[in-house]
Design a protein around this motif. Structure first.
Motif, PDB file in Angstrom:
ATOM      1  N   ALA A  30     -11.079  -3.333   3.558  1.00 45.61           N
ATOM      2  CA  ALA A  30     -11.595  -2.704   3.468  1.00 45.61           C
ATOM      3  C   ALA A  30     -11.816  -1.971   4.735  1.00 45.61           C
ATOM      4  O   ALA A  30     -12.807  -1.364   4.760  1.00 45.61           O
ATOM      5  CB  ALA A  30     -12.875  -4.133   3.615  1.00 45.61           C
ATOM      6  N   MET A  31     -11.389  -2.332   5.557  1.00 43.75           N
ATOM      7  CA  MET A  31     -11.143  -1.684   6.928  1.00 43.75           C
ATOM      8  C   MET A  31     -10.094  -0.775   7.108  1.00 43.75           C
ATOM      9  O   MET A  31      -9.835   0.309   8.033  1.00 43.75           O
ATOM     10  CB  MET A  31     -10.550  -2.776   7.818  1.00 43.75           C
ATOM     11  N   ALA A  32      -9.854  -0.199   6.394  1.00 43.31           N
ATOM     12  CA  ALA A  32      -9.008   0.713   5.478  1.00 43.31           C
ATOM     13  C   ALA A  32      -7.115   1.497   6.102  1.00 43.31           C
ATOM     14  O   ALA A  32      -6.740   1.901   6.450  1.00 43.31           O
ATOM     15  CB  ALA A  32      -9.887   2.971   5.714  1.00 43.31           C
ATOM     16  N   GLN A  33      -6.891  -0.360   6.841  1.00 47.65           N
ATOM     17  CA  GLN A  33      -5.846  -0.229   7.118  1.00 47.65           C
ATOM     18  C   GLN A  33      -4.398  -1.090   5.863  1.00 47.65           C
ATOM     19  O   GLN A  33      -3.703  -1.097   6.392  1.00 47.65           O
ATOM     20  CB  GLN A  33      -5.870  -1.762   8.245  1.00 47.65           C
ATOM     21  N   ALA A  34      -4.708  -0.698   5.098  1.00 51.19           N
ATOM     22  CA  ALA A  34      -3.837  -1.208   3.657  1.00 51.19           C
ATOM     23  C   ALA A  34      -4.762  -0.569   2.505  1.00 51.19           C
ATOM     24  O   ALA A  34      -5.601  -0.792   2.344  1.00 51.19           O
ATOM     25  CB  ALA A  34      -4.041  -2.944   3.762  1.00 51.19           C
ATOM     26  N   TYR A  35      -3.563  -0.221   1.593  1.00 55.54           N
ATOM     27  CA  TYR A  35      -4.494   0.981   0.654  1.00 55.54           C
ATOM     28  C   TYR A  35      -3.197   0.282  -0.091  1.00 55.54           C
ATOM     29  O   TYR A  35      -1.802  -0.199  -0.169  1.00 55.54           O
ATOM     30  CB  TYR A  35      -4.317   2.024   0.956  1.00 55.54           C
TER      31      TYR A  35
END
Ligand code: NAD
Length: 320
Positions: A30-35
């Motif tokens: 959700a924090m765009a730190q993982a995808y």
């Protein structure tokens, strides 16, 4: 590279560890730190599915892939139908770090995701748990759900009713009354419904589900599978682990294809966990979690297992 065989996993990861690891990775997403990278999933014929789920978690420091799939002939050979292995790599150098047995980890991380959805989206006063499905994953789902709500009863339906004895035994172990019911009865009684089947067509219909129910739809992880009627997703507030997977290989694929649901209307559970979305809209709303199973869940639990194994001196170190 550390090799951690399947037989060691049970001693290295608890359901609470899995819950915490999955929560952390959904938040990182959700924090765009993982995808998650695009999923490769191929039909091998005779119902066999094989594929690769991979991703990068910058916060957790994890890069890796789960290779495996679903082999429906295995049960007759005395093996579980799901078979997988998880490979972790150093995100800075690409060097292989670990190979970890993925079967129990898949069950624990999948159950953790649905329990997380129940914890955050089901009504606080939920008392009856409805189980649709009674295969290998179902027992893990039941145990994990029982950790997040004070259920007083389990009602269950399975296409193959003889398999329900396994679930009944787990309910007994948890001290919960258990009743095999029709889908109509299940929908009329359940406050929370978990679907965990390999069905190619909907079992749970919109008309079965009463107001205020939370559904965790966990079985549909491939194009062509379906557990609930598409119109139910138009009625429900829909949440998922990852929208891209939800609309292509998850339960939402059918509602989106039929024009009943817009991808933008789907919220990630991570958004709820970090407080960007309020979650359940009202006591009477139907909430539905489309749990498609993302690579980052696998990497998160595998990394925890590797950390524990190294601390305890377990596993087999090999030079690669
Ligand atoms: P399993 O083979 O042990 O059990 C299959 C279940 O589906 C049984 O309850 C069976 O009676 C039921 N079923 C089979 N055909 C059906 C039909 N036509 N209609 C209704 N029910 C039917 O499988 P499992 O390991 O328990 O996995 C269940 C499902 O969950 C599979 O589809 C698997 O791919 C999926 N899965 C999803 C995730 C995720 O992260 N979302 C993770 C693991 C497994």
């Amino acid at each position: 590279m550390l090799i951690i065989p399947e037989a060691l996993i049970a001693d290295l990861l608890s359901p609470q560890d899995a819950f915490d690891a999955v929560e952390a990775c959904f938040k990182a997403m959700a924090m765009a730190q993982a995808y998650n990278f695009p999923v490769v999933r191929e039909a091998l014929g005779e119902g066999r599915q094989y594929g690769f789920k991979s991703g990068l978690d910058r916060l957790g420091g994890q890069l890796g892939v789960k290779a495996g799939g679903y082999f429906p002939g295995n049960a007759a050979r005395g093996m579980i139908n799901h078979q997988s292995s998880i490979f972790l790599f150093d995100p800075e150098t690409g060097r292989p770090q670990a190979m970890v047995g993925g079967n129990l980890l898949t069950a624990l991380r999948t159950a953790a995701a649905s329990a997380l959805s129940i914890d955050r989206l089901a009504r606080r006063d939920a008392r009856v748990l409805g189980m649709v499905g009674a295969g290998h994953q179902a027992g893990f789902q039941l145990r994990a759900a029982a950790r997040v709500r004070q259920f007083e009863k389990v009602v269950a339906w399975n296409l193959h009713p003889e398999m329900l004895t396994n679930l009944a035994a787990i309910a007994a172990d948890l001290g919960l009354p258990f009743q095999a019911v029709t889908l109509e009865q299940l929908g009329a009684e359940a406050d929370v419904i978990i679907t965990i089947t390999s069905a190619p067509a909907a079992s749970v219909l919109n008309a079965h589900v009463r107001a205020g129910t939370h559904l965790a739809c966990m079985g549909t992880d491939t194009k062509g599978k379906q557990e609930v009627e598409a119109s139910l997703l138009a009625r429900a507030a829909v949440f998922t682990d990852e929208v891209a997977q939800s609309v292509t290989i998850g339960e939402a694929q059918h509602a989106v294809a039929a024009g009943l649901l817009q991808p933008q209307a789907i919220t990630t559970l991570g958004d709820v966990l970090i407080g960007r979305h309020a979650g359940r809209p009202s006591e009477n709303a139907v909430t539905l979690f489309d749990g498609t199973g993302v690579a980052l869940q696998d990497l998160a639990v595998a990394a925890k297992v590797v950390e524990r194994a190294r601390a305890m001196g377990l596993g087999y170190e090999v030079a690669v």
